[in-house]
Design a protein around this motif. Sequence first.
Motif, PDB file in Angstrom:
ATOM      1  N   PRO A  98      33.975  27.121 -38.180  1.00 45.48           N
ATOM      2  CA  PRO A  98      33.159  27.809 -39.185  1.00 45.48           C
ATOM      3  C   PRO A  98      31.720  27.302 -39.171  1.00 45.48           C
ATOM      4  O   PRO A  98      31.449  26.205 -38.690  1.00 45.48           O
ATOM      5  CB  PRO A  98      33.863  27.463 -40.489  1.00 45.48           C
ATOM      6  CG  PRO A  98      34.527  26.149 -40.222  1.00 45.48           C
ATOM      7  CD  PRO A  98      34.952  26.192 -38.797  1.00 45.48           C
ATOM      8  N   GLU A 105      37.551  32.513 -45.944  1.00 46.58           N
ATOM      9  CA  GLU A 105      36.145  32.182 -45.719  1.00 46.58           C
ATOM     10  C   GLU A 105      35.282  33.299 -46.307  1.00 46.58           C
ATOM     11  O   GLU A 105      35.608  34.487 -46.189  1.00 46.58           O
ATOM     12  CB  GLU A 105      35.857  32.053 -44.222  1.00 46.58           C
ATOM     13  CG  GLU A 105      36.605  30.944 -43.532  1.00 46.58           C
ATOM     14  CD  GLU A 105      35.880  29.615 -43.624  1.00 46.58           C
ATOM     15  OE1 GLU A 105      34.638  29.603 -43.582  1.00 46.58           O
ATOM     16  OE2 GLU A 105      36.566  28.585 -43.733  1.00 46.58           O
ATOM     17  N   GLY A 164      33.998  26.583 -47.210  1.00 46.56           N
ATOM     18  CA  GLY A 164      34.221  27.939 -46.729  1.00 46.56           C
ATOM     19  C   GLY A 164      33.387  29.025 -47.350  1.00 46.56           C
ATOM     20  O   GLY A 164      33.754  30.207 -47.265  1.00 46.56           O
TER      21      GLY A 164
END
Length: 653
Positions: free
Chosen positions: A420, A537, A568
């Motif tokens: 991420p 997310e 997230g």
Amino acid sequence: MTAELVRGQNHPLPQTRLEIRISAGNPIVAGATLGDERGTVHGAEWVAHPASPQLAGIEVPKQAAAAHRLAVDLDAMPEHIHRVTVLLALPTGVGGPARFGAMAAPFVAVTGLDGTEIASYTITDLDSESAVAALELYRRQGAWKVRAIGQGYAGGLAAMLHDQGLEQGADLAARINEAVARGMARSVAQPPPRPEGDGRVRTAAAGGGTDPAPAQPQTPPQQPQTPPQQPQGAPTAGGSIDYQHPGRRTAAPPTPPPTAPPAAPGQPAQPVAGDASGWSMDERLYNQVWGMFEDLARTTAAYRSAVDFAESRMEQELDRVLSDPRTRVGPAADSARAEARAKQTGLVEQARTALDRDLAQLIAEAEVVEPALPYAYARWDSPVWQAYQVPTEVPMALRLGDLHLPERTDLRIPMLVRLPLERGLWIDAGRSGSFDGPADSGELRRLAADAAVAIAARMLAVYPAGEFAVRVIDPAGSAAGSFAPLVESGVLAEPPAAGAQGVSAVLAALTQRVDLVQMAIRSRATDALPPDLDTAEQLLVVHDFPHGFDDRAVTQLRYLADEGPSVGVHLMMVADREDARAYGPVLDPLWRSLLRLTPVADDHLADPWVGHAWTYEPPMVPPGSRVLGQVLGEVGRATQALREARARQSYGG
């Protein structure tokens, strides 16, 4: 034989063109001061630092890193310079250790241009110090020597500069720290460090076979406690790139990657897609792209360094001719000038030949790699999107555009960032001096919104259904046309928020989510999170900031930018910084925390090795292409099916 120095010990230098290699366990700032016979530094112009990296005879890196190379040419030092002191400092305001005692001991080595080590020094016994004078090169009776110093300063860079005679040391230290913060904000984050002992294949050094210049300061991604050794199979100075890539790896894979077939004698090895090491094909391709990025950065740095050296030597030779009245005019002067210019031309041609050779090999590799890239790494015009299906696993990285250098603009390197996201994105809707795009501000804003949609769509496309959600804030509804594909495909959890009330509602919900998840993680009670909390997310796209934002909303936005990525919640700003100038320096940390991208080609990004200014091109959908609608349609159908399944499960429960 290498001399391993201890504090206070000196050693003669057998040559005058050198590199000073520095490695530490964390990013540090490297610089140098030039002093007179007493070691006094007479002004800020006698200090080489990230905001002013070049002085006569020395060049230092432009940004903080865990490994540095300083280029030194002692013959080019002015006659009044008798001491060159190498300074190390911990960057402030960017995270990381606040004192050298909390990290591994810095290692400094003086080497020749070929990497042969002359003297080394490990700076031990540091504790509360945040800056240190590592070593000095000094002139004694016409010869140069190196002395290990290791003098630390708890007062930091300002105290160290003041101790060397600079009354304005505090002001200069502030300028240096600001330059470092800007450099880290614009730099493309490098991949995680490789295991110790894992080298990298490097490109030709100093122009490849020319009379080599002091190499540009180069910061390799590896961060060892001792200087990295040249990996097996790496080219020597002046050699070409080895496309077997034995060093392009981040971990030892269970099976070896594909290798190129044997090349004909005298011919370069044929490139193969995925010939870097890794646990999967995606990881091998990711490492290979980063290897190409690094190779292009280094071979271009070597070329530019060689050209700079050729220009500098020609100017020195011409100055010697003009400084002597006896040779200033006449046939002898004309001959000397012609000879100096001929040498400069020859050196530049040799450097260009080596550069062209390496560029040709990189282009060959790019032609093989590009068609093999998966969805997450591919351009929108790649045929791989025609067979798109919603994935079941999150990829390693995402392509955010392309990068290239002016030496070869058709050689495009995919700009891959790890997932991420570790930092938010800022699509700059304003106009900078280097923009080569539409002059109309309205068109530029439209392109910025289109770029944001293209990136958001790529992120939605590479995550499994239900594991990534996009929220949009468009207070005035001015980008309704650009956001239409997201709305029509049903991939948004809710319509774009409009007006001050909509802005407040979205920010409040996301702020609460960040708070809850952080508390759950700290207390190790993630099972206690509310059942209706969306744990996917989140990407918040903010358009036309600061329109519709009050002071509270601005504070919440800054909080999300700082704290959101760790739990997230990611931020993508579409804004012109000038629109928020009323906030003054209050928003400077916000802009610096985001990775700045542009809707048109712009040379504002830096690599993490030598700090080149790379031209960035956004991942725009080709005109007339339907690929965006097709991909978002697949994502929307998968998302809707998941919502219906969850609703049935909830109703049945």
